[in-house]
Design a protein around this motif. Structure first.
Motif, PDB file in Angstrom:
ATOM      1  N   HIS A 373      -8.944  -1.461  -3.926  1.00 12.18           N
ATOM      2  CA  HIS A 373      -8.759  -1.311  -5.362  1.00 12.18           C
ATOM      3  C   HIS A 373      -9.835  -2.144  -6.059  1.00 12.18           C
ATOM      4  CE1 HIS A 373      -6.896  -1.699  -9.337  1.00 12.18           C
ATOM      5  NE2 HIS A 373      -6.076  -0.711  -9.016  1.00 12.18           N
ATOM      6  N   PRO A 374     -10.472  -1.640  -7.109  1.00 14.90           N
ATOM      7  CA  PRO A 374     -11.550  -2.404  -7.757  1.00 14.90           C
ATOM      8  C   PRO A 374     -11.089  -3.745  -8.312  1.00 14.90           C
ATOM      9  CG  PRO A 374     -10.984  -0.445  -9.030  1.00 14.90           C
ATOM     10  CD  PRO A 374     -10.308  -0.305  -7.710  1.00 14.90           C
ATOM     11  N   GLY A 375      -9.797  -3.886  -8.593  1.00 15.14           N
ATOM     12  CA  GLY A 375      -9.299  -5.173  -9.065  1.00 15.14           C
ATOM     13  C   GLY A 375      -9.081  -6.180  -7.953  1.00 15.14           C
ATOM     14  N   PHE A 376      -9.116  -5.695  -6.688  1.00 12.21           N
ATOM     15  CA  PHE A 376      -8.878  -6.564  -5.535  1.00 12.21           C
ATOM     16  C   PHE A 376      -9.855  -6.172  -4.422  1.00 12.21           C
ATOM     17  CE2 PHE A 376      -5.091  -6.020  -8.022  1.00 12.21           C
ATOM     18  CZ  PHE A 376      -4.634  -7.316  -8.211  1.00 12.21           C
ATOM     19  N   PRO A 377     -11.146  -6.439  -4.636  1.00  8.07           N
ATOM     20  CA  PRO A 377     -12.193  -5.910  -3.769  1.00  8.07           C
ATOM     21  C   PRO A 377     -12.172  -6.453  -2.341  1.00  8.07           C
ATOM     22  CG  PRO A 377     -13.099  -7.487  -5.338  1.00  8.07           C
ATOM     23  CD  PRO A 377     -11.699  -7.231  -5.752  1.00  8.07           C
ATOM     24  N   ASP A 378     -11.423  -7.505  -2.073  1.00  8.69           N
ATOM     25  CA  ASP A 378     -11.389  -8.084  -0.730  1.00  8.69           C
ATOM     26  C   ASP A 378     -10.213  -7.579   0.100  1.00  8.69           C
ATOM     27  OD1 ASP A 378     -13.645  -9.630  -1.311  1.00  8.69           O
ATOM     28  OD2 ASP A 378     -12.403 -11.224  -2.198  1.00  8.69           O
ATOM     29  N   GLU A 379      -9.501  -6.563  -0.394  1.00  8.09           N
ATOM     30  CA  GLU A 379      -8.331  -6.041   0.316  1.00  8.09           C
ATOM     31  C   GLU A 379      -8.547  -4.583   0.714  1.00  8.09           C
ATOM     32  OE1 GLU A 379      -4.671  -6.644  -1.771  1.00  8.09           O
ATOM     33  OE2 GLU A 379      -5.247  -8.618  -2.501  1.00  8.09           O
ATOM     34  N   PRO A 380      -9.047  -4.309   1.922  1.00  9.63           N
ATOM     35  CA  PRO A 380      -9.156  -2.916   2.378  1.00  9.63           C
ATOM     36  C   PRO A 380      -7.775  -2.271   2.392  1.00  9.63           C
ATOM     37  CG  PRO A 380     -10.330  -4.400   3.840  1.00  9.63           C
ATOM     38  CD  PRO A 380      -9.524  -5.266   2.934  1.00  9.63           C
ATOM     39  N   LEU A 381      -7.710  -1.011   2.008  1.00  9.96           N
ATOM     40  CA  LEU A 381      -6.423  -0.337   1.860  1.00  9.96           C
ATOM     41  C   LEU A 381      -6.228   0.724   2.930  1.00  9.96           C
ATOM     42  CD1 LEU A 381      -6.294   0.200  -2.008  1.00  9.96           C
ATOM     43  CD2 LEU A 381      -5.197  -1.610  -0.677  1.00  9.96           C
ATOM     44  N   ALA A 382      -5.031   0.765   3.485  1.00 11.64           N
ATOM     45  CA  ALA A 382      -4.622   1.881   4.335  1.00 11.64           C
ATOM     46  C   ALA A 382      -3.860   2.890   3.485  1.00 11.64           C
ATOM     47  CB  ALA A 382      -3.766   1.376   5.485  1.00 11.64           C
ATOM     48  N   GLY A 383      -3.614   4.037   4.060  1.00 11.12           N
ATOM     49  CA  GLY A 383      -3.028   5.096   3.262  1.00 11.12           C
ATOM     50  C   GLY A 383      -4.042   5.614   2.264  1.00 11.12           C
ATOM     51  N   GLY A 384      -3.591   6.349   1.304  1.00 11.52           N
ATOM     52  CA  GLY A 384      -4.470   6.883   0.269  1.00 11.52           C
ATOM     53  C   GLY A 384      -3.620   7.423  -0.849  1.00 11.52           C
ATOM     54  N   PRO A 385      -4.215   7.867  -1.951  1.00 10.35           N
ATOM     55  CA  PRO A 385      -3.418   8.496  -3.001  1.00 10.35           C
ATOM     56  C   PRO A 385      -2.592   9.635  -2.413  1.00 10.35           C
ATOM     57  CG  PRO A 385      -5.665   8.136  -3.752  1.00 10.35           C
ATOM     58  CD  PRO A 385      -5.646   7.842  -2.285  1.00 10.35           C
ATOM     59  N   GLN A 386      -1.289   9.534  -2.549  1.00  7.52           N
ATOM     60  CA  GLN A 386      -0.412  10.553  -1.962  1.00  7.52           C
ATOM     61  C   GLN A 386       0.438  11.179  -3.061  1.00  7.52           C
ATOM     62  OE1 GLN A 386       3.105  11.395  -0.546  1.00  7.52           O
ATOM     63  NE2 GLN A 386       1.722  13.133  -0.381  1.00  7.52           N
ATOM     64  N   MET A 387       1.629  10.651  -3.333  1.00  3.90           N
ATOM     65  CA  MET A 387       2.406  11.218  -4.421  1.00  3.90           C
ATOM     66  C   MET A 387       1.771  10.862  -5.764  1.00  3.90           C
ATOM     67  SD  MET A 387       4.642  13.069  -3.095  1.00  3.90           S
ATOM     68  CE  MET A 387       5.519  13.509  -4.590  1.00  3.90           C
ATOM     69  N   VAL A 388       1.702  11.842  -6.647  1.00  5.83           N
ATOM     70  CA  VAL A 388       1.042  11.698  -7.940  1.00  5.83           C
ATOM     71  C   VAL A 388       2.060  11.955  -9.046  1.00  5.83           C
ATOM     72  CG1 VAL A 388      -0.884  12.447  -9.389  1.00  5.83           C
ATOM     73  CG2 VAL A 388      -1.043  12.672  -6.895  1.00  5.83           C
ATOM     74  N   GLU A 389       2.099  11.087 -10.038  1.00  3.01           N
ATOM     75  CA  GLU A 389       2.924  11.361 -11.213  1.00  3.01           C
ATOM     76  C   GLU A 389       2.138  11.058 -12.475  1.00  3.01           C
ATOM     77  OE1 GLU A 389       4.879  13.348 -12.847  1.00  3.01           O
ATOM     78  OE2 GLU A 389       6.093  13.015 -11.044  1.00  3.01           O
ATOM     79  N   ILE A 390       2.300  11.910 -13.480  1.00  5.77           N
ATOM     80  CA  ILE A 390       1.540  11.841 -14.727  1.00  5.77           C
ATOM     81  C   ILE A 390       2.499  11.585 -15.879  1.00  5.77           C
ATOM     82  CG2 ILE A 390      -0.165  13.005 -16.184  1.00  5.77           C
ATOM     83  CD1 ILE A 390      -0.491  15.049 -13.881  1.00  5.77           C
ATOM     84  N   GLU A 428     -10.067  13.147 -23.387  1.00  6.24           N
ATOM     85  CA  GLU A 428     -11.027  13.977 -24.110  1.00  6.24           C
ATOM     86  C   GLU A 428     -12.047  14.584 -23.145  1.00  6.24           C
ATOM     87  OE1 GLU A 428     -10.708  14.747 -27.272  1.00  6.24           O
ATOM     88  OE2 GLU A 428      -8.906  13.497 -27.355  1.00  6.24           O
ATOM     89  N   ALA A 429     -12.840  13.731 -22.495  1.00  5.95           N
ATOM     90  CA  ALA A 429     -13.905  14.227 -21.625  1.00  5.95           C
ATOM     91  C   ALA A 429     -13.477  14.351 -20.169  1.00  5.95           C
ATOM     92  CB  ALA A 429     -15.115  13.287 -21.716  1.00  5.95           C
ATOM     93  N   GLY A 430     -12.328  13.765 -19.820  1.00 11.61           N
ATOM     94  CA  GLY A 430     -11.938  13.706 -18.426  1.00 11.61           C
ATOM     95  C   GLY A 430     -12.439  12.419 -17.793  1.00 11.61           C
ATOM     96  N   GLY A 431     -11.913  12.103 -16.634  1.00 17.52           N
ATOM     97  CA  GLY A 431     -12.290  10.890 -15.937  1.00 17.52           C
ATOM     98  C   GLY A 431     -11.104   9.974 -15.731  1.00 17.52           C
ATOM     99  N   LEU A 432     -11.196   9.115 -14.700  1.00 14.37           N
ATOM    100  CA  LEU A 432     -10.116   8.232 -14.297  1.00 14.37           C
ATOM    101  C   LEU A 432     -10.639   6.827 -14.076  1.00 14.37           C
ATOM    102  CD1 LEU A 432      -8.679  10.570 -11.513  1.00 14.37           C
ATOM    103  CD2 LEU A 432      -7.414   9.930 -13.552  1.00 14.37           C
ATOM    104  N   THR A 433      -9.860   5.828 -14.477  1.00 19.54           N
ATOM    105  CA  THR A 433     -10.230   4.429 -14.260  1.00 19.54           C
ATOM    106  C   THR A 433      -9.019   3.665 -13.762  1.00 19.54           C
ATOM    107  OG1 THR A 433     -11.812   4.543 -16.097  1.00 19.54           O
ATOM    108  CG2 THR A 433     -11.189   2.352 -15.286  1.00 19.54           C
ATOM    109  N   PRO A 434      -9.083   3.042 -12.560  1.00 19.13           N
ATOM    110  CA  PRO A 434      -7.952   2.237 -12.087  1.00 19.13           C
ATOM    111  C   PRO A 434      -7.668   1.067 -13.025  1.00 19.13           C
ATOM    112  CG  PRO A 434      -9.465   2.728 -10.293  1.00 19.13           C
ATOM    113  CD  PRO A 434     -10.158   3.144 -11.553  1.00 19.13           C
ATOM    114  N   ASP A 435      -6.395   0.822 -13.273  1.00 20.65           N
ATOM    115  CA  ASP A 435      -5.962  -0.296 -14.106  1.00 20.65           C
ATOM    116  C   ASP A 435      -5.897  -1.537 -13.221  1.00 20.65           C
ATOM    117  OD1 ASP A 435      -4.591  -2.177 -15.597  1.00 20.65           O
ATOM    118  OD2 ASP A 435      -3.092  -0.778 -16.357  1.00 20.65           O
ATOM    119  N   ALA A 436      -6.766  -2.534 -13.480  1.00 18.63           N
ATOM    120  CA  ALA A 436      -6.828  -3.731 -12.653  1.00 18.63           C
ATOM    121  C   ALA A 436      -5.561  -4.580 -12.764  1.00 18.63           C
ATOM    122  CB  ALA A 436      -8.042  -4.573 -13.042  1.00 18.63           C
TER     123      ALA A 436
END
Length: 468
Positions: A373-390, A428-436
């Motif tokens: 996660h860009p807010g925690f750059p020293d933590e490699p992540l397992a898994g991945g984006p799976q369930m999505v809710e909007i 408006e234009a599209g795009g995603l930014t992780p919330d730190a």
């Protein structure tokens, strides 16, 4: 004279729902893979002005072990405002929480204390089997005439056919099986509908023996998992048409119909092609008097060193995207596609549903990449984006990282961990930014894995509408 007033979280149209207040809490299904501790409902604070923002602020253990919580849903939603709805007075207050392995169904009341859901009823496996003929309950949707609950297995030890059970809106008793005539349908998974057109759509995964111990290579290469979607007469509960995507396209899972009730199209995500390990998104639509499907998105596999791959993938030298969830914003503009294998969440502009345009992408985790996660750059992540809710206004997307216990173990044999991310959307234009600031993970979930998220007041995948 008694006067009924609708639940304030019900909105007659998608546009009005999108203007609703932002969610303050999120409910998350958390499960113990070892089945030694109870699964739980975790409650997250989603109010950015709260000092507890992004933290687990509520926790409710289930009464048993071994349930494996997976999908769950609200007892009632905006479909209660449809003209033919017999229950306009119901409230969106109960969470219907099935155990995919145990076949128990739990009913939790969120109204007395939204941070501490209270168990009010358990539907035991015997009741589901006796009254509906089903087991392994999976997906919950609130309809205008009852609570719809899909199931992967037949009664008792029967390996199928799977189908849909109906629960009473008020008592939560099992009324029975929804299908009056199932036609050729045998495999089950998701279901959704076009309410104004009396159309229900179902998809296919596999029977319990095909999925519970992980993906079975012989079944996959033998093209024996689901590869079709089915169309039904919603009012008559009868099968109308089976549309085969082709047996190379294994496991068409999540269904996302247009929220605009005047439309008759929707999207289905296909987990994998046995020919090249790609994933794909298909559009269902009318073709004269019949239904048809058109492939509108292809997502290729990514080459990888066999040494970095789990045993299941070593012979292929590539990471499949493994599209295991999709979600459509309430305004029908953006489709989100989770690539659990490669660790990517994609955003497509589907204003023209036949010609999606990629407008955003975020990497988190992945079988090989392990992107932090860009807010925690020293933590490699397992898994991945799976369930999505909007969120209803389309400005926030929540993703969790676990797919299904046995499948987690196959694709992430060194452990999948537990995390849940929130991403902010440029509507408006599209795009995603992780919330730190919003990234609960690890021991915040007390050693349990996390799967589906539901938002207080409703979300993009829990409501359907009868007014445009």
């Amino acid at each position: 004279m008694t006067r009924w007033t609708p639940d304030p979280s019900f909105y007659p149209s998608p546009r009005e729902a999108a203007q609703a207040p932002a969610e303050k809490l999120a409910y998350v299904a958390a499960f113990d893979r070892a089945a030694e501790r109870p699964d739980a409902l975790a409650v997250l604070d989603t109010d950015p002005d709260s000092p507890e923002y992004g933290r687990v602020v509520g926790w409710t253990d289930l009464p048993h072990t071994g349930d494996e919580l997976h999908h769950f849903g609200w007892n009632a939603c905006s479909s209660a405002l449809c003209p033919t709805a017999p229950h306009p007075h119901v409230e969106r207050r109960y969470l219907i929480v099935p155990g995919l392995r145990s076949s128990r169904v739990h009913v939790y009341d969120t109204k007395p204390d939204p941070r501490a859901p209270k168990l009010v009823k358990v539907i035991e496996p015997g009741e589901l089997a006796e009254r509906a003929g089903y087991s392994r309950p999976h997906t919950v949707h609130c309809g205008p005439d009852g609570i719809y609950l899909s199931a992967l297995g037949g009664a008792g030890d029967a390996d199928g056919p799977g189908g849909i059970a109906i629960l009473d809106h008020t008592t939560f008793d099992v009324r029975g099986a929804w299908e009056a005539d199932r036609g050729p349908q045998h495999l089950a998974y998701d279901f959704w509908w076009h309410l104004n057109h009396d159309v229900l759509v179902t998809s296919e995964w596999g029977t319990p023996s095909m999925i519970e111990d992980g993906i079975v290579g012989e079944l996959l290469l033998g093209r024996r998992y689901g590869h079709a979607i089915h169309f039904w007469d919603l009012a008559k509960r009868r099968h109308v048409q089976r549309v085969d995507l082709g047996d190379a396209y294994q496991m068409p899972l999540e269904l996302r119909p247009a929220h605009d009730p005047t439309q008759t199209y929707g999207f289905v995500g296909v987990v994998i092609s046995v020919e090249d390990l790609s994933a794909s998104i298909w559009l269902w639509h009318r073709d004269g008097e019949a239904w048809a499907v058109t492939k509108v998105i292809d997502i290729p596999a990514e080459p990888a060193d066999a040494a970095d791959l789990p045993d299941l993938l070593k012979p292929f030298g590539a990471v499949p995207p493994l599209v295991t969830d999709i979600d459509l914003s309430v305004d029908d503009r953006f489709l989100y596609v989770s690539c659990w294998g490669t660790g990517e969440l994609r955003q497509y502009d589907v204003s023209d549903p036949f010609h999606p345009v990629l407008t955003g992408s975020v990497r988190l985790g992945g079988i090989v990449r392990r992107t932090p996660h860009p807010g925690f750059p020293d933590e490699p992540l397992a898994g991945g984006p799976q369930m999505v809710e909007i969120s209803r206004d389309g400005r926030r997307v929540y993703v969790s990282n676990s797919l299904y216990g046995s499948w987690d173990d196959q694709f992430y044999p060194d452990g999948v961990g537990a995390w849940l991310a929130k991403l902010d959307v440029d509507t408006e234009a599209g795009g995603l930014t992780p919330d730190a600031r919003f990234f609960p993970r690890g021991e915040e979930f007390r050693g349990l894995r996390v799967h589906q998220t539901r938002l207080q007041g409703g979300d993009a995948s829990s409501d359907s509408y009868c007014f445009p």
